[in-house]
Design an enzyme around this catalytic site. Structure first.
Site, PDB file in Angstrom:
ATOM      1  N   GLU A  17      43.070  -5.187  31.201  1.00 36.67           N
ATOM      2  CA  GLU A  17      41.975  -4.305  30.788  1.00 36.67           C
ATOM      3  C   GLU A  17      41.780  -4.353  29.271  1.00 36.67           C
ATOM      4  O   GLU A  17      42.599  -4.874  28.535  1.00 36.67           O
ATOM      5  CB  GLU A  17      42.272  -2.852  31.193  1.00 36.67           C
ATOM      6  CG  GLU A  17      41.792  -2.452  32.584  1.00 36.67           C
ATOM      7  CD  GLU A  17      40.270  -2.275  32.653  1.00 36.67           C
ATOM      8  OE1 GLU A  17      39.591  -2.496  31.625  1.00 36.67           O
ATOM      9  OE2 GLU A  17      39.778  -1.923  33.728  1.00 36.67           O
ATOM     10  N   ARG A 101      45.125  10.141  34.145  1.00 38.73           N
ATOM     11  CA  ARG A 101      45.619   9.320  33.033  1.00 38.73           C
ATOM     12  C   ARG A 101      44.430   8.924  32.162  1.00 38.73           C
ATOM     13  O   ARG A 101      43.287   8.955  32.612  1.00 38.73           O
ATOM     14  CB  ARG A 101      46.367   8.081  33.516  1.00 38.73           C
ATOM     15  CG  ARG A 101      45.506   6.987  34.139  1.00 38.73           C
ATOM     16  CD  ARG A 101      46.333   5.708  34.288  1.00 38.73           C
ATOM     17  NE  ARG A 101      45.648   4.640  34.969  1.00 38.73           N
ATOM     18  CZ  ARG A 101      44.804   3.779  34.398  1.00 38.73           C
ATOM     19  NH1 ARG A 101      44.498   3.912  33.108  1.00 38.73           N
ATOM     20  NH2 ARG A 101      44.248   2.805  35.099  1.00 38.73           N
ATOM     21  N   ASN A 103      41.997   6.360  30.161  1.00 37.32           N
ATOM     22  CA  ASN A 103      41.502   5.067  30.599  1.00 37.32           C
ATOM     23  C   ASN A 103      40.738   4.363  29.472  1.00 37.32           C
ATOM     24  O   ASN A 103      41.205   4.294  28.349  1.00 37.32           O
ATOM     25  CB  ASN A 103      40.644   5.227  31.860  1.00 37.32           C
ATOM     26  CG  ASN A 103      40.532   3.946  32.654  1.00 37.32           C
ATOM     27  OD1 ASN A 103      41.522   3.226  32.807  1.00 37.32           O
ATOM     28  ND2 ASN A 103      39.357   3.638  33.172  1.00 37.32           N
ATOM     29  N   GLU A 122      41.325   8.110  41.994  1.00 31.93           N
ATOM     30  CA  GLU A 122      39.899   7.814  41.908  1.00 31.93           C
ATOM     31  C   GLU A 122      39.108   8.562  42.983  1.00 31.93           C
ATOM     32  O   GLU A 122      38.241   8.000  43.654  1.00 31.93           O
ATOM     33  CB  GLU A 122      39.665   6.297  41.978  1.00 31.93           C
ATOM     34  CG  GLU A 122      40.382   5.562  40.866  1.00 31.93           C
ATOM     35  CD  GLU A 122      40.053   4.090  40.774  1.00 31.93           C
ATOM     36  OE1 GLU A 122      38.894   3.718  41.043  1.00 31.93           O
ATOM     37  OE2 GLU A 122      40.954   3.298  40.422  1.00 31.93           O
ATOM     38  N   ASP A 200      32.754  -1.392  35.641  1.00 33.09           N
ATOM     39  CA  ASP A 200      34.026  -1.329  34.924  1.00 33.09           C
ATOM     40  C   ASP A 200      33.747  -1.460  33.424  1.00 33.09           C
ATOM     41  O   ASP A 200      32.788  -0.888  32.926  1.00 33.09           O
ATOM     42  CB  ASP A 200      34.980  -2.402  35.450  1.00 33.09           C
ATOM     43  CG  ASP A 200      36.445  -1.983  35.356  1.00 33.09           C
ATOM     44  OD1 ASP A 200      36.805  -1.272  34.399  1.00 33.09           O
ATOM     45  OD2 ASP A 200      37.244  -2.373  36.227  1.00 33.09           O
TER      46      ASP A 200
END
Length: 294
Positions: A17, A101, A103, A122, A200
């Site tokens: 990521e 958390r 991100n 999610e 994303d």
């Protein structure tokens, strides 16, 4: 132009990521969210270095003097020393949300770090979007988010783009560059999820077009400033997660991917899963990302 896709590094990140190209040091940075690691390499994938942070990590920014990272970890926002690897907690924005958390995040044109949180399953809209500046000021920009993703800014910094992955939309906000506040949220575009993909990581090129990785469908989409699909780049893996322009001429699109889906309901992938890819020949350049607190 379709672009030429090559593997930069086949390192099998469990959940690659947050790529960040630092133009001053000429280095690419990215994270393995699940394994809690920060990586750095040259634009050719050489001189690879890794830092262990000891917990899941959502995103990073390079500090103003290139001696530290700002890192959005599961337990809060940290300063991580590049030489020693030591981490210092700056702020825990959600002490009462243990299922969350931190991100995705991105530095705005003035040096603030804009980052979001997410429900790890999610499912619940327990996440928020935050802004943090060098003085230590933390501000809430958005609430009711399931999975924060893709914050990025127009070339002049006056528009913030942001996605809650499971809404199937990218939003645009008026962004006050003086104080970092947002207003006038509107739908920038509806993401095409018919191929199984979801919004994303994202970035903006020098022409003001938005690029976004559609995770689980293996596609990169370029949207025009009015939200229309301008171009689609097919990737060799399904789980493409985020992207950033970099390289000496800012004309290479670096794309991260995941080797293992975070939840059982998500698809598996091919042998190149978890690689970092370099897409060239797009005929487009990016914008040099600012450092935190520049």
């Amino acid at each position: 132009m379709a672009g030429n896709v090559e593997v930069l590094l086949d390192i099998k990140t469990t959940l690659g990521e947050g790529p960040v190209w630092d133009a001053e040091s000429q280095r690419l940075h990215w994270v393995d969210s699940a394994d809690g690691r920060i990586f750095r390499s040259t634009h050719m994938g050489t001189e690879l270095r890794a830092w262990e942070v000891g917990e899941p990590i959502g995103s990073i920014a390079v500090g103003s003097d290139n001696t530290y990272f700002i890192a959005a970890l599961q337990s809060g926002l940290y300063r991580i020393d590049m030489e020693s690897g030591n981490k210092e907690l700056l702020v825990d924005p959600e002490p009462d949300e243990p299922q969350n958390r931190l991100n995705d995040g991105k530095v705005d044109r003035q040096g603030r770090f804009v980052f979001g949180s997410m429900d790890t399953l999610e499912e619940e809209p327990s996440g928020k979007l935050y802004s943090y500046d060098v003085s230590g000021r933390l501000a809430v920009l958005e609430t009711g988010v399931i999975c924060s993703n893709g914050p990025c800014f127009s070339p002049d910094g006056s528009t913030l783009y942001f996605s809650d992955t499971w809404t199937g939309e990218i939003w645009a906000y008026d962004y006050n560059t003086e104080c970092g506040e947002v207003s006038s949220r509107r739908r920038f575009t509806k993401v095409d999820t018919s191929g199984g993909g979801a919004a994303d990581g994202a970035t903006v090129d020098s022409e003001g077009y938005v690029w976004q990785a559609l995770v689980y469908s293996g596609t990169i989409v370029r949207y025009s400033p009015d939200g229309a699909v301008d171009r689609v780049v097919e990737m060799p893996v399904l789980k493409t997660t985020s992207l950033a322009f970099g390289g000496p001429d800012l004309d290479v699109l670096y794309v991260t991917s995941m080797a293992k889906p975070p939840l059982p309901r998500f698809p598996e992938d091919g042998q190149l899963r978890g690689s970092v890819f370099a897409v060239t020949g797009l005929g487009v350049t990016g914008i040099a990302e600012p450092r935190f607190g520049m």
